[in-house]
Design an enzyme around this catalytic site. Structure first.
Site, mmCIF file in Angstrom:
data_model
loop_
_atom_site.group_PDB
_atom_site.id
_atom_site.type_symbol
_atom_site.label_atom_id
_atom_site.label_comp_id
_atom_site.label_asym_id
_atom_site.label_seq_id
_atom_site.Cartn_x
_atom_site.Cartn_y
_atom_site.Cartn_z
ATOM 1 N N HIS A 174 0.816 -1.218 0.000
ATOM 2 C CA HIS A 174 0.000 0.000 0.000
ATOM 3 C C HIS A 174 0.850 1.269 0.000
ATOM 4 C CE1 HIS A 174 -3.986 -1.891 0.704
ATOM 5 N NE2 HIS A 174 -3.199 -2.885 1.070
ATOM 6 N N ASP A 384 3.395 9.317 -0.746
ATOM 7 C CA ASP A 384 2.173 8.614 -0.344
ATOM 8 C C ASP A 384 1.890 7.518 -1.366
ATOM 9 O OD1 ASP A 384 -0.136 8.114 1.171
ATOM 10 O OD2 ASP A 384 -0.613 10.245 1.325
HETATM 11 P P1 ADQ Z 1 -2.972 6.037 4.975
HETATM 12 O O1 ADQ Z 1 -1.568 6.515 5.063
HETATM 13 O O2 ADQ Z 1 -3.676 5.866 6.263
HETATM 14 O O3 ADQ Z 1 -3.095 4.667 4.140
HETATM 15 P P2 ADQ Z 1 -4.974 7.523 3.244
HETATM 16 O O4 ADQ Z 1 -5.051 6.737 2.010
HETATM 17 O O5 ADQ Z 1 -4.940 8.983 2.936
HETATM 18 O O6 ADQ Z 1 -3.675 7.218 4.081
HETATM 19 O O7 ADQ Z 1 -6.200 7.359 4.265
HETATM 20 C C1 ADQ Z 1 -6.848 6.201 4.589
HETATM 21 C C2 ADQ Z 1 -8.241 6.483 5.178
HETATM 22 O O8 ADQ Z 1 -8.194 7.132 6.452
HETATM 23 C C3 ADQ Z 1 -9.112 7.356 4.283
HETATM 24 O O9 ADQ Z 1 -10.354 6.725 4.157
HETATM 25 C C4 ADQ Z 1 -9.245 8.676 5.044
HETATM 26 O O10 ADQ Z 1 -10.493 9.323 4.889
HETATM 27 C C5 ADQ Z 1 -9.070 8.271 6.461
HETATM 28 N N1 ADQ Z 1 -8.446 9.392 7.173
HETATM 29 C C6 ADQ Z 1 -7.221 9.904 6.962
HETATM 30 N N2 ADQ Z 1 -7.011 10.940 7.781
HETATM 31 C C7 ADQ Z 1 -8.133 11.104 8.509
HETATM 32 C C8 ADQ Z 1 -8.555 12.019 9.524
HETATM 33 N N3 ADQ Z 1 -7.755 12.987 9.907
HETATM 34 N N4 ADQ Z 1 -9.785 11.877 10.048
HETATM 35 C C9 ADQ Z 1 -10.605 10.905 9.640
HETATM 36 N N5 ADQ Z 1 -10.277 10.016 8.681
HETATM 37 C C10 ADQ Z 1 -9.067 10.113 8.120
HETATM 38 C C11 ADQ Z 1 -2.209 3.759 3.437
HETATM 39 C C12 ADQ Z 1 -1.212 4.414 2.493
HETATM 40 C C13 ADQ Z 1 -1.949 5.257 1.469
HETATM 41 C C14 ADQ Z 1 -2.975 4.411 0.734
HETATM 42 C C15 ADQ Z 1 -3.836 3.625 1.688
HETATM 43 C C16 ADQ Z 1 -4.711 2.606 0.971
HETATM 44 O O11 ADQ Z 1 -0.283 5.199 3.225
HETATM 45 O O12 ADQ Z 1 -1.042 5.854 0.564
HETATM 46 O O13 ADQ Z 1 -3.794 5.250 -0.060
HETATM 47 O O14 ADQ Z 1 -3.044 2.907 2.624
HETATM 48 O O15 ADQ Z 1 -3.953 1.762 0.155
#
Ligand code: ADQ
Length: 477
Positions: A174, A384
């Site tokens: 991921h 990311d």
């Molecule tokens: P993450 O680094 O956690 O995931 P991201 O893809 O942006 O990053 O977010 C995952 C989920 O968490 C989203 O549904 C988002 O809405 C939620 N989220 C993030 N910040 C939040 C906040 N402040 N409050 C509430 N909800 C929040 C990892 C990788 C990413 C990749 C995903 C999926 O780092 O690059 O996109 O896995 O593969």
């Protein structure tokens, strides 16, 4: 305004015919009984398993005394077996907080300077991977598909083979893949590369990640890289593996469904309190990969260019604390809080603060409503894998009067979202100008950009991703 949202096909995973069963392996498991509304990955896996039937293997959330044998408990809900491991406390800490999050995470996000390497934590990482291999070996048959998730399990392919598992093995990574030189600098690089070669297929988020991983692994094993249409094959260490870009998506219908529910009272009060100010929104975990200091600095530059703007806009940055026990995160929190204080001190007034930094978590519904009402979404990571927030922001917009997405070129999402205002977040002045441009963008241009973005977000949704991943596993078998 939700009525104006175009109909989209349901993102639910469509069942793929497989001979055996699906076995998904990930660190965290979301059981329906927990009643939580899980984030992107957990609900994607949950959907896929519910449609296919199968087993989800992961950590139980419980640790046991050090030196004890890992314990597995299985429960079945509908057609899904949840196989949950209790792990020795020291092993789990060394594996999760240690090697995975304090070492691999920074290296893979281009921050080797923050990486903390401790040999004992690598041993814990290997021990936990071994425990997962043994637990999987007890349930996997030759026709099953084993679908492993993320950087927590880079050694698992080889360990599964050593444990006698003959199933097709797939890994989905991921997070982004670092430059090959950074990968090679990892003390265990050869061991990781050789272990990765035992998967049949590895999915990554972008074409760039696929090319980097192939180069790194082939380089370490003195192997070869064969570029075929849409897939790269690596031959090295006496094995062959397919590497393919399979960008993850979101459940557009579920996100939009949140907008049909009443606006949560706290969000309503916030919207009422805007008093005509334009809303800029950031939603990230408080993580150094997300470029938060750079985002706040650019917002400071935007205000400095015309301090009267402090009365016209507000940046609301939701950044819940994550991995607080890893030291780099504690430093980041201090840095971000100091910057926010400085910006408000310099540009705020007795009645108004241009920046709201909120470090506690907000639920999916509140976030969806905040997104829907924002004029500008700022998604500016320094690295990311994908970044689902960018896709969620687009999905939450009113098609007749959409907000503008400002997106870092370092998010995997940027590979398919050229209609966003794509920026380099390290360039504070460039980012400040993008904020200005987004706020001033005419309706017609906003609509055109949004139309292009929503088309790709709705087409490449999470159902499409799970189906593609399973088809790739079948093809690799
Ligand atoms: P993450 O680094 O956690 O995931 P991201 O893809 O942006 O990053 O977010 C995952 C989920 O968490 C989203 O549904 C988002 O809405 C939620 N989220 C993030 N910040 C939040 C906040 N402040 N409050 C509430 N909800 C929040 C990892 C990788 C990413 C990749 C995903 C999926 O780092 O690059 O996109 O896995 O593969």
């Amino acid at each position: 305004f939700v009525e104006a949202i175009p109909a989209v096909r349901p993102a639910r995973h469509q069942k793929v015919e497989i001979e055996g069963r699906l076995i998904a392996v990930s660190n965290r498991v979301a059981r329906p009984s927990e009643g939580v509304s899980p984030g992107g990955l957990a609900s994607a896996l949950s959907d896929a398993l519910t449609a296919q039937g199968g087993t989800w293997l992961g950590w139980s959330g419980k640790t046991i005394a050090d030196g004890t044998e890992p314990d597995v408990t299985a429960t079945t809900v509908d057609d899904v077996v949840y196989s949950l491991l209790d792990l020795p406390a020291d092993d789990y800490r060394g594996f999760y907080e240690g090697y995975a999050n304090a070492f691999l995470w920074p290296v893979f996000h281009g921050r080797s300077d923050l990486a903390v390497h401790r040999p004992a934590e690598f041993r814990a990482y290997a021990a936990v991977n071994r425990a997962y291999a043994e637990a999987t070996a007890r349930i996997a048959g030759p026709d099953d598909l084993v679908w492993v998730h993320d950087y927590h399990f880079l050694l698992l392919g080889k360990m599964l083979r050593e444990a006698g598992v003959g199933s097709t093995l797939g890994l989905f990574l991921h997070i982004p893949v670092p430059e090959p030189a950074a990968f090679r600098a990892v003390p265990e690089a050869r061991r990781l590369a050789e272990a990765l070669m035992h998967f049949d297929t590895i999915g990554v988020q972008t074409a760039r990640d696929a090319a980097r991983l192939a180069e790194a692994v082939a380089g370490l094993g003195e192997g070869v890289v064969l570029n075929r249409p849409g897939v790269i094959e690596v031959r090295a260490f006496g094995e062959r593996v397919r590497i393919k870009a399979l960008p993850i998506g979101i459940d557009v219908g579920a996100l939009r469904g949140e907008l049909y529910a009443p606006t949560p009272p706290e969000v309503r009060a916030y919207l009422d309190g805007l008093g005509g100010r334009r809303a800029i929104l950031g939603v990230d975990r408080l993580d150094y990969s997300k470029g938060l200091p750079e985002k706040l600095a650019a917002f400071g530059a935007f205000l400095a260019a015309d301090p009267a703007r402090a009365d016209e806009v507000v940046l609301t940055q939701i950044a819940p604390i994550s991995r607080g026990s890893v030291s780099a995160y504690a430093h980041l929190r201090q840095e971000v809080e100091a910057l926010a204080g400085r910006i408000n001190g310099e540009f705020g007034s007795l009645s108004r603060h241009p920046l709201q930094l909120l470090t506690r978590p907000y639920g999916r519904r509140a976030v969806a409503h905040l997104m829907a009402h924002a004029d500008v979404g700022l998604v500016t990571p320094l690295a990311d894998g994908m970044n689902l927030v960018a896709k969620e922001f687009v999905a939450a917009q009113d098609v007749d009067d959409p907000g503008v997405l400002v997106l870092s070129r370092f998010a995997g999402a940027a590979e398919a979202m050229e209609a966003a205002l794509v920026v380099d977040p390290r360039d504070a002045d460039g980012l400040a100008s993008a904020i200005e441009r987004a706020l001033a963008m005419p309706l017609r241009e906003r609509r055109e950009r949004h139309r292009a973005l929503i088309a790709s977000v709705a087409r490449d949704d999470v159902g499409h991703w799970t189906t593609q991943c399973l088809e790739e596993l079948i093809a690799a078998g």
